[in-house]
Design a protein around this motif. Structure first.
Motif, short mmCIF file in Angstrom:
data_model
loop_
_atom_site.label_atom_id
_atom_site.label_comp_id
_atom_site.label_asym_id
_atom_site.label_seq_id
_atom_site.Cartn_x
_atom_site.Cartn_y
_atom_site.Cartn_z
N LYS A 42 6.75 143.65 -6.14
CA LYS A 42 5.49 142.90 -6.08
C LYS A 42 5.62 141.71 -5.14
O LYS A 42 4.71 141.41 -4.37
CB LYS A 42 5.09 142.42 -7.48
N ILE A 43 6.75 141.03 -5.18
CA ILE A 43 6.98 139.88 -4.30
C ILE A 43 7.02 140.32 -2.84
O ILE A 43 6.42 139.70 -1.96
CB ILE A 43 8.27 139.13 -4.69
N GLU A 78 0.89 138.47 3.21
CA GLU A 78 0.77 137.14 3.79
C GLU A 78 1.23 137.12 5.25
O GLU A 78 0.65 136.40 6.07
CB GLU A 78 1.58 136.13 2.97
N ALA A 79 2.25 137.88 5.57
CA ALA A 79 2.74 137.93 6.94
C ALA A 79 1.73 138.58 7.87
O ALA A 79 1.68 138.27 9.07
CB ALA A 79 4.06 138.68 7.01
N GLY A 80 0.89 139.46 7.34
CA GLY A 80 -0.09 140.16 8.15
C GLY A 80 -1.38 139.40 8.38
O GLY A 80 -2.24 139.83 9.15
N VAL A 81 -1.54 138.22 7.78
CA VAL A 81 -2.77 137.44 7.93
C VAL A 81 -2.81 136.81 9.32
O VAL A 81 -1.84 136.22 9.77
CB VAL A 81 -2.84 136.34 6.84
#
Length: 73
Positions: free
Chosen positions: A17-18, A25-28
């Motif tokens: 899950k982490i 978040e890295a893909g934002v």
């Protein structure tokens, strides 16, 4: 032995899950800070004439100015 397997399985699920959250978040897409700062500076310069912190408030339009009182001696 069984509880160790359950704990291990639980840790793996939690770790997955982490990892999924970090990948999301890295893909934002993010805006470069330098561009955002430049836009903020430009906005402040464009609106400085109407900013009461820079230009002050005229005495006639200041709602917080103390009212003059008449005192009789």
């Amino acid at each position: 032995m069984m509880s160790a397997k359950v704990c291990s399985s639980s840790n793996v699920v939690q770790a997955q899950k982490i990892v999924d959250q970090l990948r999301m978040e890295a893909g934002v897409d993010r805006i470069k800070i330098s561009l955002t700062a430049a836009e903020l500076v430009q906005y402040c310069q464009d609106h400085k004439r109407g900013d009461p912190l820079l230009t002050g408030i005229t005495a006639s339009s200041n709602p917080f100015k103390e009212k003059k009182t008449c005192v009789l001696l």
